[in-house]
Scaffold this active site. Structure first.
Site, mmCIF file in Angstrom:
data_model
loop_
_atom_site.group_PDB
_atom_site.id
_atom_site.type_symbol
_atom_site.label_atom_id
_atom_site.label_comp_id
_atom_site.label_asym_id
_atom_site.label_seq_id
_atom_site.Cartn_x
_atom_site.Cartn_y
_atom_site.Cartn_z
ATOM 1 N N HIS A 145 -13.583 5.544 7.615
ATOM 2 C CA HIS A 145 -12.713 5.440 8.794
ATOM 3 C C HIS A 145 -13.437 5.949 10.050
ATOM 4 O O HIS A 145 -13.752 5.173 10.924
ATOM 5 C CB HIS A 145 -11.368 6.167 8.645
ATOM 6 C CG HIS A 145 -10.571 5.713 7.481
ATOM 7 N ND1 HIS A 145 -10.181 4.413 7.314
ATOM 8 C CD2 HIS A 145 -10.090 6.396 6.392
ATOM 9 C CE1 HIS A 145 -9.492 4.299 6.182
ATOM 10 N NE2 HIS A 145 -9.426 5.482 5.606
ATOM 11 N N ASP A 164 -9.791 -0.746 1.214
ATOM 12 C CA ASP A 164 -9.058 0.513 1.193
ATOM 13 C C ASP A 164 -7.677 0.391 0.541
ATOM 14 O O ASP A 164 -7.553 0.462 -0.678
ATOM 15 C CB ASP A 164 -8.962 1.062 2.623
ATOM 16 C CG ASP A 164 -8.374 2.459 2.711
ATOM 17 O OD1 ASP A 164 -8.163 3.079 1.666
ATOM 18 O OD2 ASP A 164 -8.139 2.949 3.831
#
Ligand SMILES: [Zn+2]
Length: 446
Positions: free
Chosen positions: A268, A319
């Site tokens: 991220h 993810d």
């Protein structure tokens, strides 16, 4: 495995898109020869119609999140309310139902052209926190699931010890915790890699591993030259709590405890200071962007161009599996940046595919993958150029067409280690992936 010759109508080689490419693979799962300028398939070769690309690497996955698709899109909520729904599924996982769910999710990945997955795995123990008789029963279920789905896995066994800075795990999180990083290391040391499997480490986040134990996880990975991943600064609330607890940003805290470096991937990296970007880039730490999840959870847009400029290789991951489509992840990274900067062309299509392939594989410890060239792992995937989405552009623009117009539905063939896992859109090892997904998800949902 036996040797197999493939013929790609078009292929993306290190030099660009080439027509008529013969790819010879050996029994050891590697490419032995690549020959250009072969206009028709030689006798005995398997034809791959469309553009053949290096296999895609999904560098950040939580397989069980596949069970949340749809449910977390209903209504409003925040990252933190999403997490409550996610924990309810985590509570219901067992080695058997997790194997079935992961096998189906990894089969979906193979159908999307993904040849390697980085599984960021933290559901280790029985609900409540007691160990299974085999303490690695859950991780081994994931390894077996990838093998049955025909893709490679890097099991990023995740250290998860606390609920927040100085807080014990809550009732959902107890099954994630080994108690201490030492106990985590002792358990993970019993996991074994093989031709299809790498064992890596992960720090769940700076909120989930106490600062004084970060070095134990980093040392474990360093001793084994293993990949080390960490969720980093996805939420500003985590940054604020970290600064309050330690007087450092999460990035600076990780740097201070030896977690950053070229084997490390920060996942991220959304909310960073200029100093954070320098620490990540100058240490050669990779960054895995997960744009479809970050936009689904309203996280924000991470500073990908600045990170790359500073020295961080970029990879991509699906993810939370809101969708499993690496083409969508790749174009989203570029398109997010266009919206933010109001300028175009931050990455070429080839560079975006490199993030989706070679750099993702490197982040997962598969250094010999991500290139259609002699000596590389024989991992590649073919995208149709005659679907309603991809028909029309000249083959010279096949990379642009794949990244900016194709979807996972255009993936026709996937080859892993020379094995033809997906043939003409059909998975060869899992008979009906949609049925398997529905069944596996029903078993773990409320
Ligand atoms: Zn994640």
């Amino acid at each position: 495995m036996t040797a197999q010759t493939y013929w790609a109508e078009h292929a993306l080689l290190d030099t660009g898109v080439e027509p008529g490419v013969v790819i010879e693979t050996a029994a050891d799962g590697r490419i032995t020869a690549v020959r250009r300028g072969t206009p028709a398939p030689p006798p005995g070769a398997v034809s791959l119609r469309g553009i053949t690309l290096p296999g895609l690497a999904n560098a950040h996955s939580h397989a069980f999140h596949r069970a949340l698709r749809g449910a977390t899109q209903a209504g409003e909520g925040t990252f933190w309310t999403w997490r409550e729904v996610m924990y309810r599924v985590a509570d219901r996982l067992t080695p058997d139902n997790y194997f079935a769910l992961a096998r189906a999710a990894y089969a979906e990945m193979a159908l999307a052209g993904i040849t390697s997955v980085g599984e960021f795995h933290y559901v280790h123990h029985l609900a409540g926190g007691a160990r299974y008789d085999n303490p690695n029963a859950m991780g081994e279920a994931l390894i077996a699931a990838a093998a049955e789905a025909g893709i490679r896995i890097t099991l990023l066994d995740t250290c998860y010890l606390s609920s927040g800075f100085g807080a014990e795990p809550d009732k959902h999180q107890r099954r994630f915790s080994d108690g201490t990083a030492e106990r985590w290391a002792e358990r993970v040391s019993a996991l074994k890699g093989d031709d299809n499997t790498r064992i890596g480490a992960a720090v769940h986040s700076v909120r989930a591993v106490p600062a004084e134990q970060l070095g134990t996880v980093a040392a474990w990975a360093q001793e084994r030259d293993a990949p080390l991943h960490v969720h980093l600064s996805e939420q500003t609330a985590e940054n604020d709590a970290c600064v309050e607890a330690h007087g450092f940003t999460p990035t600076a805290l990780l740097a201070h405890h030896g977690v950053l470096g070229p084997r490390t991937t920060a996942v991220h990296a959304t909310h960073l200071t200029p100093g954070d970007i320098r620490l990540l880039g100058h240490s050669g730490t990779g960054v895995c962007m997960c744009p479809t999840t970050e936009r689904d959870l309203a996280d924000g847009i991470g500073p990908a161009p600045a990170l790359q400029e500073a020295g961080s290789p970029l990879s991509l991951g699906s993810d939370s599996h809101a969708v499993i489509d690496l083409f969508e992840e790749a174009r989203a990274m570029e398109l997010n940046e266009r919206l933010r900067s109001r300028t175009r062309g931050h990455w070429s299509s080839a560079a975006l595919l490199r993030a989706a392939s070679a750099d993702g594989h490197a982040a997962l410890g598969w250094d010999g993958a991500g290139s259609i060239s002699p000596g590389a792992l024989a991992d590649f995937t073919t995208v149709a150029l005659d679907s309603v989405r991809t028909a029309g552009p000249p083959p010279a623009l096949a990379a642009e067409t794949a990244v900016f117009a194709a979807t996972n539905a255009d993936v026709r063939d996937t080859v892993v280690g020379g094995r033809h896992i997906v043939r003409d859109g059909n998975h060869q090892l899992v008979a009906d992936v949609a049925v398997e997904l529905a069944r596996a998800i029903a078993a773990v949902r409320d």
